[in-house]
Scaffold this motif. Structure first.
Motif, PDB file in Angstrom:
ATOM      1  N   LEU A 199       0.841  -1.204   0.000  1.00 39.73           N
ATOM      2  CA  LEU A 199       0.000   0.000   0.000  1.00 39.73           C
ATOM      3  C   LEU A 199       0.876   1.255   0.000  1.00 39.73           C
ATOM      4  N   TYR A 200       2.017   1.188   0.712  1.00 38.18           N
ATOM      5  CA  TYR A 200       2.933   2.327   0.722  1.00 38.18           C
ATOM      6  C   TYR A 200       3.496   2.583  -0.670  1.00 38.18           C
TER       7      TYR A 200
ATOM      8  N   GLY B 245       0.813   8.697  -5.318  1.00 39.46           N
ATOM      9  CA  GLY B 245       0.424   9.775  -4.414  1.00 39.46           C
ATOM     10  C   GLY B 245      -0.773   9.419  -3.547  1.00 39.46           C
ATOM     11  N   HIS B 246      -1.393   8.287  -3.822  1.00 38.80           N
ATOM     12  CA  HIS B 246      -2.525   7.818  -2.996  1.00 38.80           C
ATOM     13  C   HIS B 246      -2.569   6.302  -3.108  1.00 38.80           C
ATOM     14  N   ILE B 247      -3.356   5.655  -2.257  1.00 40.31           N
ATOM     15  CA  ILE B 247      -3.485   4.192  -2.344  1.00 40.31           C
ATOM     16  C   ILE B 247      -4.332   3.883  -3.572  1.00 40.31           C
TER      17      ILE B 247
ATOM     18  N   ASP C  35      -5.003   1.033   6.071  1.00 36.59           N
ATOM     19  CA  ASP C  35      -4.630   2.366   5.586  1.00 36.59           C
ATOM     20  C   ASP C  35      -3.502   2.912   6.445  1.00 36.59           C
ATOM     21  N   PHE C  36      -3.177   4.176   6.245  1.00 41.39           N
ATOM     22  CA  PHE C  36      -2.169   4.862   7.044  1.00 41.39           C
ATOM     23  C   PHE C  36      -2.807   6.096   7.660  1.00 41.39           C
TER      24      PHE C  36
ATOM     25  N   PRO D  47      -5.672   8.061   5.010  1.00 40.64           N
ATOM     26  CA  PRO D  47      -6.784   7.227   5.481  1.00 40.64           C
ATOM     27  C   PRO D  47      -7.543   6.602   4.314  1.00 40.64           C
ATOM     28  N   PHE D  48      -8.150   5.458   4.597  1.00 46.05           N
ATOM     29  CA  PHE D  48      -8.969   4.768   3.596  1.00 46.05           C
ATOM     30  C   PHE D  48     -10.121   5.667   3.158  1.00 46.05           C
ATOM     31  N   ALA D  49     -10.363   5.713   1.856  1.00 41.45           N
ATOM     32  CA  ALA D  49     -11.510   6.471   1.347  1.00 41.45           C
ATOM     33  C   ALA D  49     -12.130   5.693   0.199  1.00 41.45           C
ATOM     34  N   ILE D  50     -13.462   5.743   0.112  1.00 45.28           N
ATOM     35  CA  ILE D  50     -14.141   5.040  -0.975  1.00 45.28           C
ATOM     36  C   ILE D  50     -14.211   5.928  -2.204  1.00 45.28           C
ATOM     37  N   GLN D  51     -14.549   5.291  -3.349  1.00 47.96           N
ATOM     38  CA  GLN D  51     -14.708   6.058  -4.580  1.00 47.96           C
ATOM     39  C   GLN D  51     -15.860   7.045  -4.447  1.00 47.96           C
TER      40      GLN D  51
END
Lengths: 305, 201
Positions: free
Chosen positions: A160-161, A168-170, A229-230, A234-238
């Motif tokens: 994920l990193y 620039g994002h997951i 996530d980090f 943070p985890f975000a949905i579409q």
């Protein structure tokens, strides 16, 4: 068998009883160890691996004559995989089938969770192609087993990193790894990450079947499911800019549909039942002919369906 | 088994094995997915005493030649013969090899560590214990939480063994290893998978 009855008779729900018992025991252990992949002796089914044989075997083992079955493929009730699996169970188990999420007791799904929130008592059966979240990071089953045993998930965070370093994002958008009850990292099957939050503390029982890979795993109701996530990512949905062109729904997962060869396109709900329900409730999207008045509206609704 | 085989062992299986075992399995799955919920398995089988009817139904539905059964008490010859006849399951005295174990009422919890708890690579290779209790509703209140329970669930089984809650606490600490336990009484059961945490009030 009589001469007129030329077709061989199958057991209820196709599988033999010993196979069902073996799968049922695997399901019970899977429920007792949420997120852990229980090996099972997957059978040949009358459809190719990759067409949902794992989900079909799980469904066949839990299904009873009083169940109402719904099958979706990418959210849709009317695509090839969904239609053929629904017809399969209507034939070999003579069960009632439905396309309505609220009426179903068992929902077999390929890669979506219905938009309508599931209720206690419902069972969601996922068709899983690759159950092992670490498989593309570590190809050896012996090693991934040890990694799960030791809770050694550093590699997944590195992956994920690397997404963040490159994009620039997951950038993982489907099969987004989750951690179950703060113990097992689990592949939620290739559902879009949009659906990940629906797994968390769902009142429904969620069962996952991977036929080719011979694994069953489960999420009991009200189980903690956290997307990895980090803190600073943070985890975000579409998020979708568009509304559904047919039912004007917002905050649902949309499919892009190409409508002509001149760049025309529209976005529509991936969950067909959700879309149809909204349209019968009178919601109208911009993709439908914009006419006023009951008669023409109902005509255009039929045309849209 | 003695030479005097009771004919009772040939009776009392599922009258409809396909739908009977499906009904019992769904009830057990419901119990495992909702720990603490009292689930009635009905009267689809008639197991010989002293096997509790619910334990008999669970084993008739889920046991077969792949699942060695272990009986803690010596007086289960009829029940063992009944299960072997109806399911083909072998009976073993080797606790570490048992898929299902039928305990005695107020079984000594100190001996439960002999049962299989799985390995770190295969935590599913663990024994499911069936513990008979006197009643599922009239005992001392225990509060449960964990997966399958929205906030907390109360159970009140009577006739639990001495040190039950602490033994289950030790078992839960082993997670993902551990045994899973079904409390059985008459035709009813309560499931306590290894994930369930038990608090004495």
């Amino acid at each position: 068998m009589t001469g007129t009855d030329a077709l061989p008779a199958y057991n209820f729900a196709y599988l033999d009883e010993q196979t069902k018992r073996m799968i049922r025991r695997a399901i019970l252990k899977a429920i007792a160890i949420p997120g852990y992949q229980v090996p099972f002796a997957s059978r040949e089914m009358p459809m190719p691996y990759g067409w949902g044989t794992g989900g079909v075997q799980v469904t066949a083992s839990v299904l009873g004559p009083d169940d109402v079955l719904k099958v979706i493929d990418q959210g849709a009730d009317d695509t090839t995989n969904a239609v053929s699996i629904r017809a399969f169970f209507a034939k070999v188990a003579d069960v009632a089938t439905t396309t309505k999420t609220t009426e179903a007791t068992i929902i077999q799904t390929r890669h979506r969770i219905p938009e309508t929130p599931l209720e206690a008592g419902q069972i969601l059966v996922y068709q899983v192609p690759i159950p092992e979240p670490l498989r593309f990071l570590e190809p050896r089953e012996t090693e991934t087993r040890v990694m799960h045993g030791l809770e050694e998930y550093g590699l997944m965070h590195v992956k994920l990193y690397e997404d963040i370093a490159q994009h620039g994002h997951i950038a993982t958008t489907y099969a987004y790894p989750v951690k179950v009850e703060d113990r097992y990292v689990m592949d939620p099957s290739p559902v879009p990450k949009f659906d990940n939050p629906k797994m968390h503390c769902s009142p429904a029982l969620q069962l996952f079947g991977a036929g080719r890979e011979k694994r069953i795993y489960a999420l009991p109701p009200f189980t903690d499911v956290v997307s990895l996530d980090f803190e600073d990512h943070p985890f975000a949905i579409q998020r979708f800019e568009a509304h559904c062109a047919l039912c004007d729904a917002r905050n649902v997962y949309l499919d892009e549909v190409v409508t002509d060869d001149r760049g025309g396109r529209m976005f529509v709900c991936s969950d067909t039942d959700h879309c149809e329900t909204r349209r019968t409730e009178g919601h109208r999207g911009t993709g439908l002919p914009q006419t006023e008045g009951g008669e023409t509206a109902s005509t255009s609704r039929e045309a849209a369906e | 088994m003695t030479a005097q085989v009771s004919t009772q062992i040939y009776e009392g299986g599922f009258s409809d094995p396909v739908f009977g075992s499906q009904t019992v399995f769904r009830a057990v799955m419901d119990a495992m997915a909702n720990p603490g919920r009292v689930i009635d398995l009905g009267q689809l089988t008639q197991a010989p005493a002293p096997l509790e009817p619910a334990a008999g139904a669970v084993l008739a539905a889920l046991a077969d030649y792949d699942t060695p059964l272990c009986f803690e008490a010596q007086n289960n010859a009829d029940a063992a013969a009944w299960l072997t006849f109806h399911t083909g399951a072998p009976v073993t005295a080797d606790r570490a090899n048992a898929a299902f174990a039928v305990l005695v009422s107020r079984s000594a919890v100190g001996t439960w560590s002999d049962f299989a708890i799985g390995t770190s690579s295969f935590p599913d290779r663990s024994t499911t214990l069936l513990l008979p209790v006197e009643d599922l509703r009239s005992g001392k209140r225990l509060t449960l939480n964990g997966p399958g329970i929205e906030h907390a669930a109360d159970i009140a089984p009577a006739g639990l063994p001495e040190g039950f809650a602490s033994a289950m606490g030790e078992n839960a600490k082993l997670f993902p290893l551990g045994f899973d336990l079904l409390l059985v009484c008459g035709s009813e059961l309560i499931a306590l998978p290894r994930t369930t945490r038990i608090m004495e009030n």
